[in-house]
Design an enzyme around this catalytic site. Structure first.
Site, PDB file in Angstrom:
ATOM      1  N   PRO A   2      70.997  -2.189  87.489  1.00 52.56           N
ATOM      2  CA  PRO A   2      71.280  -3.540  87.097  1.00 52.56           C
ATOM      3  C   PRO A   2      71.718  -4.285  88.338  1.00 52.56           C
ATOM      4  O   PRO A   2      72.366  -3.705  89.188  1.00 52.56           O
ATOM      5  CB  PRO A   2      72.791  -3.491  86.346  1.00 52.56           C
ATOM      6  CG  PRO A   2      72.830  -2.096  85.846  1.00 52.56           C
ATOM      7  CD  PRO A   2      71.748  -1.282  86.722  1.00 52.56           C
ATOM      8  N   GLU A   3      70.853  -5.344  88.580  1.00 53.23           N
ATOM      9  CA  GLU A   3      71.067  -6.054  89.813  1.00 53.23           C
ATOM     10  C   GLU A   3      72.042  -7.239  89.403  1.00 53.23           C
ATOM     11  O   GLU A   3      72.341  -7.474  88.302  1.00 53.23           O
ATOM     12  CB  GLU A   3      69.940  -6.464  90.467  1.00 53.23           C
ATOM     13  CG  GLU A   3      69.322  -5.474  90.887  1.00 53.23           C
ATOM     14  CD  GLU A   3      68.152  -5.470  92.130  1.00 53.23           C
ATOM     15  OE1 GLU A   3      68.487  -6.529  92.887  1.00 53.23           O
ATOM     16  OE2 GLU A   3      67.246  -4.950  92.334  1.00 53.23           O
TER      17      GLU A   3
END
Ligand SMILES: [Zn+2]
Length: 311
Positions: A2-3
């Protein structure tokens, strides 16, 4: 992994679902993730969620007893929301709330929402239950996520948070980046991933922003700063593209949020359209470019680039 856009999408989804609601139960199925869970994790039971903020890739859940619940999704963490109607459909096998006791985890072996969360429950490590009957399930196959609990006035001295650089959308600009880069010989790709320089620009979006601003990822950071210390045109373009690519991803996440939540209750992941990331060996999408996207290694991570557009 996840960014920032995925974390922001998760934040919006959780905030929409849970701000103003009271946590009525907590089920914990293991002792911790990257670190042990807080000893007083169950002290969140009875608290109302006041707001949910994001700092870098940390979710900060403000509770009405002046405590802050920090959640980081690590490599593979995600939250799924189970609405009250669906919880009711699991009623015959529903586990009781409050089975967690301090320092011990529940002997409930697997989530009753396993099919729902997509990992058959074995990676569903904790569940938050709310006073409207809804449930948030935290799933994390690789278990690099982080959960911390602290008093709000101690937020600034949290070791995880105090080292962080500026947020890309808050008073961050090319001049500030030029100040960081002026003496830096590290290549721009590795340098921009440094969370002390700016937070939340992960590998995917760094590759995309470098492509959009036609910067070769092996360029020394200091070579993007003019002799007088001002940012070069390329660096100004790069900062604009970082903001733009993150904004577009957040917007894409927001627009798919309802669909996604309706399909499997999952927040934070959505389909991407990338120009270079993950496209090794495929044609460059730029007009009048006949080259294939290449992949190189920088700082132990893959960088994707067009050797012509980013020469
Ligand atoms: Zn190209």
């Amino acid at each position: 992994m996840p960014e920032l856009p995925e974390v922001e999408t998760t934040r919006k989804g959780l905030a929409t679902a849970f701000v103003g609601k009271k946590i009525t139960g907590l089920i914990v199925r293991r002792e911790g993730l990257r670190y042990p869970f807080p000893q007083d994790f169950d002290s969140i039971i009875g608290c109302e969620v006041v707001s949910i903020r994001r700092r870098a890739k940390y979710l900060l859940i403000d509770l009405d007893n002046n405590r802050v619940l920090l959640s980081h999704l690590g490599m593979s963490g995600r939250y799924s929301l189970i609405n009250p109607q669906d919880v009711a459909s699991f009623a015959d096998e529903k586990v009781e709330s409050g089975t967690y006791t301090s320092g011990k985890y529940s002997d409930v072996e697997s989530s009753k929402y396993g099919q729902r969360t997509g990992f058959s429950g074995k990676h569903d490590h904790f569940e938050l239950q709310f006073d409207d009957g809804s449930v948030a399930v935290y799933t994390d196959p690789r278990r690099f996520g982080i959960v911390k609990l602290f008093n709000s006035e101690e937020e600034e001295i949290q070791p995880l948070l105090e080292i962080l650089g500026p947020e890309p959308f808050e008073d961050w600009n090319a001049k500030l980046l030029a100040d960081k880069f002026s003496n830096k010989k590290t290549n721009v790709k590795v340098a921009i991933l440094d969370q002390r320089v700016v937070v939340g620009v992960g590998n995917i979006y760094a590759c995309e922003a470098l492509f959009s601003s036609k910067i070769n990822p092996t360029t020394r950071s200091c070579d993007l700063v003019n002799k007088n210390g001002q940012p070069s045109k390329k660096l100004i373009h790069f900062v604009d593209e970082i903001k733009s690519v993150l904004e577009r991803a957040i917007a894409a996440g927001g627009s798919t949020l309802n669909d996604f939540a309706a399909v499997d209750g999952t927040l934070g992941y959505f389909p991407h359209q990338f120009n270079v990331y993950g496209r090794e060996g495929q044609p460059c999408k730029a007009e009048n470019c006949d080259r294939l996207i290449e992949r190189i290694q920088q700082g132990g991570r893959s960088t994707f680039l067009c050797p012509k557009c980013q020469s």
